[in-house]
Design an enzyme around this catalytic site. Sequence first.
Site, PDB file in Angstrom:
ATOM      1  N   ARG A 290     -26.545  13.423  34.569  1.00  0.00           N
ATOM      2  CA  ARG A 290     -26.934  12.036  34.666  1.00  0.00           C
ATOM      3  C   ARG A 290     -26.908  11.660  36.202  1.00  0.00           C
ATOM      4  O   ARG A 290     -25.891  11.344  36.757  1.00  0.00           O
ATOM      5  CB  ARG A 290     -26.149  10.894  34.063  1.00  0.00           C
ATOM      6  CG  ARG A 290     -26.506  10.658  32.489  1.00  0.00           C
ATOM      7  CD  ARG A 290     -25.487   9.860  31.871  1.00  0.00           C
ATOM      8  NE  ARG A 290     -25.717   9.370  30.615  1.00  0.00           N
ATOM      9  CZ  ARG A 290     -25.216   9.739  29.436  1.00  0.00           C
ATOM     10  NH1 ARG A 290     -24.305  10.574  29.504  1.00  0.00           N
ATOM     11  NH2 ARG A 290     -25.543   9.425  28.413  1.00  0.00           N
ATOM     12  N   ARG A 326     -31.219  15.612  34.555  1.00  0.00           N
ATOM     13  CA  ARG A 326     -32.218  14.496  34.473  1.00  0.00           C
ATOM     14  C   ARG A 326     -32.357  13.812  36.046  1.00  0.00           C
ATOM     15  O   ARG A 326     -31.238  13.666  36.500  1.00  0.00           O
ATOM     16  CB  ARG A 326     -31.612  13.654  33.692  1.00  0.00           C
ATOM     17  CG  ARG A 326     -32.432  12.368  33.600  1.00  0.00           C
ATOM     18  CD  ARG A 326     -32.046  11.500  32.454  1.00  0.00           C
ATOM     19  NE  ARG A 326     -30.802  10.781  32.987  1.00  0.00           N
ATOM     20  CZ  ARG A 326     -30.221   9.894  32.006  1.00  0.00           C
ATOM     21  NH1 ARG A 326     -30.747   9.988  30.854  1.00  0.00           N
ATOM     22  NH2 ARG A 326     -29.177   9.114  32.588  1.00  0.00           N
ATOM     23  N   GLU A 415     -37.021   9.230  24.541  1.00  0.00           N
ATOM     24  CA  GLU A 415     -36.095   8.079  24.441  1.00  0.00           C
ATOM     25  C   GLU A 415     -36.947   6.861  24.054  1.00  0.00           C
ATOM     26  O   GLU A 415     -36.222   5.756  23.745  1.00  0.00           O
ATOM     27  CB  GLU A 415     -35.569   7.386  25.784  1.00  0.00           C
ATOM     28  CG  GLU A 415     -34.656   8.858  26.337  1.00  0.00           C
ATOM     29  CD  GLU A 415     -33.883   8.479  27.751  1.00  0.00           C
ATOM     30  OE1 GLU A 415     -32.758   7.933  27.776  1.00  0.00           O
ATOM     31  OE2 GLU A 415     -34.619   8.506  28.498  1.00  0.00           O
ATOM     32  N   ASN A 438     -29.369   7.336  22.618  1.00  0.00           N
ATOM     33  CA  ASN A 438     -28.914   5.992  22.791  1.00  0.00           C
ATOM     34  C   ASN A 438     -30.210   5.055  23.231  1.00  0.00           C
ATOM     35  O   ASN A 438     -30.209   3.770  22.577  1.00  0.00           O
ATOM     36  CB  ASN A 438     -28.164   6.216  24.241  1.00  0.00           C
ATOM     37  CG  ASN A 438     -26.874   6.962  24.026  1.00  0.00           C
ATOM     38  OD1 ASN A 438     -26.574   7.557  22.958  1.00  0.00           O
ATOM     39  ND2 ASN A 438     -26.757   7.774  25.212  1.00  0.00           N
ATOM     40  N   ARG A 449     -28.728  -2.134  23.953  1.00  0.00           N
ATOM     41  CA  ARG A 449     -27.464  -1.039  23.699  1.00  0.00           C
ATOM     42  C   ARG A 449     -26.394  -2.004  24.376  1.00  0.00           C
ATOM     43  O   ARG A 449     -25.286  -1.311  24.276  1.00  0.00           O
ATOM     44  CB  ARG A 449     -28.023   0.196  24.198  1.00  0.00           C
ATOM     45  CG  ARG A 449     -28.100   0.305  25.680  1.00  0.00           C
ATOM     46  CD  ARG A 449     -28.752   1.646  26.237  1.00  0.00           C
ATOM     47  NE  ARG A 449     -27.618   2.482  26.459  1.00  0.00           N
ATOM     48  CZ  ARG A 449     -27.900   3.801  27.030  1.00  0.00           C
ATOM     49  NH1 ARG A 449     -29.063   4.295  27.377  1.00  0.00           N
ATOM     50  NH2 ARG A 449     -26.962   4.795  27.311  1.00  0.00           N
ATOM     51  N   CYS A 486     -29.145  14.991  23.583  1.00  0.00           N
ATOM     52  CA  CYS A 486     -27.932  14.767  24.527  1.00  0.00           C
ATOM     53  C   CYS A 486     -27.392  13.350  24.537  1.00  0.00           C
ATOM     54  O   CYS A 486     -26.768  12.578  25.306  1.00  0.00           O
ATOM     55  CB  CYS A 486     -28.405  15.028  25.901  1.00  0.00           C
ATOM     56  SG  CYS A 486     -29.800  13.746  26.517  1.00  0.00           S
TER      57      CYS A 486
HETATM   58  C1  PEP Z   1     -29.910   8.346  26.176  1.00  0.00           C
HETATM   59  O1  PEP Z   1     -30.369   7.518  26.123  1.00  0.00           O
HETATM   60  O2  PEP Z   1     -29.567   8.802  24.833  1.00  0.00           O
HETATM   61  C2  PEP Z   1     -29.393   9.098  27.205  1.00  0.00           C
HETATM   62  C3  PEP Z   1     -28.673  10.259  27.135  1.00  0.00           C
HETATM   63  O3  PEP Z   1     -29.452   8.575  28.477  1.00  0.00           O
HETATM   64  P1  PEP Z   1     -28.769   7.424  28.830  1.00  0.00           P
HETATM   65  O4  PEP Z   1     -27.477   7.124  27.974  1.00  0.00           O
HETATM   66  O5  PEP Z   1     -27.870   7.653  30.239  1.00  0.00           O
HETATM   67  O6  PEP Z   1     -29.617   6.314  29.123  1.00  0.00           O
HETATM   68 MG    MG Z   2     -31.202   6.985  28.169  1.00  0.00          MG
END
Ligand code: PEP
Ligand code: MG
Length: 561
Positions: A290, A326, A415, A438, A449, A486
Site C-alpha cells: 500500500r 499498488r 474493489e 474491504n 467501512r 488482498c
Molecule cells: C481493499 O479495499 O480490500 C484493499 C486491499 O485496499 P485498502 O484496504 O487499502 O483500501
Molecule cells: Mg481498497
Amino acid sequence: MNDRVVLHGIGVSSGTAHGLAVRITPAAGVDTNEPACTDVEADGQRVRDAFSQVAEGLAARAEKAPEASKAILTATAGLARDKALVKGVDKQLKKGMGVTAAVHEAVEVYAGKLRKIGGYMAERVTDLYDIRDRTIARLRGLPEPGVPELSEPAVLVAHDLAPAETATLNPETVLGIVTAAGGPTSHTAILAAQLGIPAAVQVVGVEEHLEEDTHIALDGGVGEVIVNPTETDTQELEERSRRRARALAGSSGEGSTRDGHKVKLLANIGTADDARKAATFDLEGSGLFRTEFLFLDRDSAPTVEEQVETYTQVLEAFGDRRVVVRTIDAGADKPLSFANLGEEENPALGRRGIRLTQAKEELLDDQLEALALAHRKTNAELWVMAPMVATVDEAKWFASKARGYGLPKVGIMVETPAAAIRSRQVLSIVDFASIGTNDLSQYTMAADRMQGELAHLLTPWQPAVLSMIKETCNGGSKTGKYIGVCGEAAGDPLLALVLVGLGVSSLSMAPKKVNAVRAALRLHDMSTCQQMAAYALDSWTAEDAREAALNVADPVMKDLL
Ligand code: PEP
Ligand code: MG
C-alpha cells in the site's frame, strides 16, 4: 476488587494480551467556568509555560519516535514555540478572555491566516489544533490528549483511533488495542494487524468500565474483551493460545491444499520496514504494497529519487519473491495533504484511488517511473496494479501508462461492483487482478467501512460479496488471467478456503496471519474448498454462509479462528 465484565466486539488482529488498560485521552476543550483575565502578564506567562511544556513533550517524543513520525512531531513542537501565536494569545487576554478561551481564539485566528496562505501552510492547521488541545489540557491540569507515553507495556483503549495515530504505535509497549467504535476493515484495524498488535474493535461500552489501574484481557482473534479478568480468565486465555499454537505447529513452506493445489501466500505491507520484517516470515512475497502508507505524514510529494530508494529497498527485501505494488490510493480515510483535491461531500465515492491520479497525473507518472527504475536496478518479480478501477477505460489508461514505463506485469484491483461484474472485459486489458474485499464489501453493500456499526453488512461473508468474488473469478477463468485477494478476507483462515474454492490463486494478508491460513489450506482438499464455496454462495445470510463452510471444514479449524 472491581467487577469483572465480559464484552464482545470484532476481532481484527489475532493474538491474546492482558495488562493495564490505558485510555487514549480525548481533548478537553475550553474551560467554560474559568475566570476572566485580570492580569495579562501573569496569565500570559502561564500560557507561555504551557506552550513550552507542550513543545518539550513533543520534542522528547520525536527523539524516540519511529523515523516516519519524527519529522512531523518535531515540526509540531516548533509550532508550539511560534512567537506569533503567543502574541495572539496576549491580544485575547487583553480583551479579558480567560486563559483557555484565549488560546482557543488565538489558534482560530492563526489557523485562519494559514488557511488563507494555502498550500503547505494550510496543511499545518491540523498540527496547530493538536498544539491547542495539548496546551488547553495543560492549563486545565488535565492529561494531554492522544496516545500517552507508556512507561510500561499496556493495552490501549480508545473510542476510536485514526490511522495516523495507529501507525505511530510501538508494538513493544502496546500489548493490545481495544476500541469502542471502528470497523473491521478500517485502516486502523489493518494497521494493527500489520504491526502484529492484538486488537478488537466495536467493543461497545468498554470505556465506561475503565477506572484507575483497571486490568483488561483481550482475544483479538474472536474479539472478546474482559475488564478486570480473574486469574482463571487469563489462564483460559493462555490455554486458547496454546491450542492455537498446536494447530499451527508445523505450518511451513509454500501454500497449498492437502491435495497439492498451489495457493501463493503473500504479505500486505505499507513501508520498506514492513517489507524487511515480512521478508523474514515464511511466505512467498508481497501481494499488496500500500504505497500511500509511505506518504500519510508528508506535506509534499516524494521525489522520483526518494521513491526509487524506497521501492528498491522493498524489492531487495523480497529477493526473487513476487512483490505486487499498488499505485497510490489516496483519498477517503487516507487523505494525503499534497494530493488534496478539496472537500467532498462523500469522499469514499469521490475522487480517490485511480480517479485522484487521473486528476493529478504527475503523481502516478513519478511513481511509475520510480517503480520502473527500481525494477531495472533489482530485476525483481514486480507486479504493479491500480486501485479503485471501475471501467474498461480506466484499466486501459493505467495499463498503457504502466506498460509505457516498461513495467512487466500490469494489473488492477477489483474493489468496485462495476469491475467485478465486468471482470471479463476489464481483465482482457490487463495481466492480473487482485480483489480488494474491504472496498468491494463497502461498495457492494453500500456500507461505509469506517462505520463500525455497519460491520454486519461489511463482512465479506455476505452472499452478495461472495457472488461478486465469484463473478471476478469467472472473468479470470474466461480470460485465463490470474486472480488474487488482498483484502482482510484473505487472512481469515475459514474464508480463505472459500476464496480458494471460488477460484482465487493467491491470498495476501498481514504476515502474522499467514501461518493460520497455510495450516487451514493443508487440512483440506481442493474439492472440499469448492464444496464450501458452493454452500456459502447458496446461503441466504452471512451467518449461514460461515456456518455452512464451518460444517464442512475439519474440526481443528475451530482452534485456528
Ligand atoms: C481493499 O479495499 O480490500 C484493499 C486491499 O485496499 P485498502 O484496504 O487499502 O483500501
Ligand atoms: Mg481498497
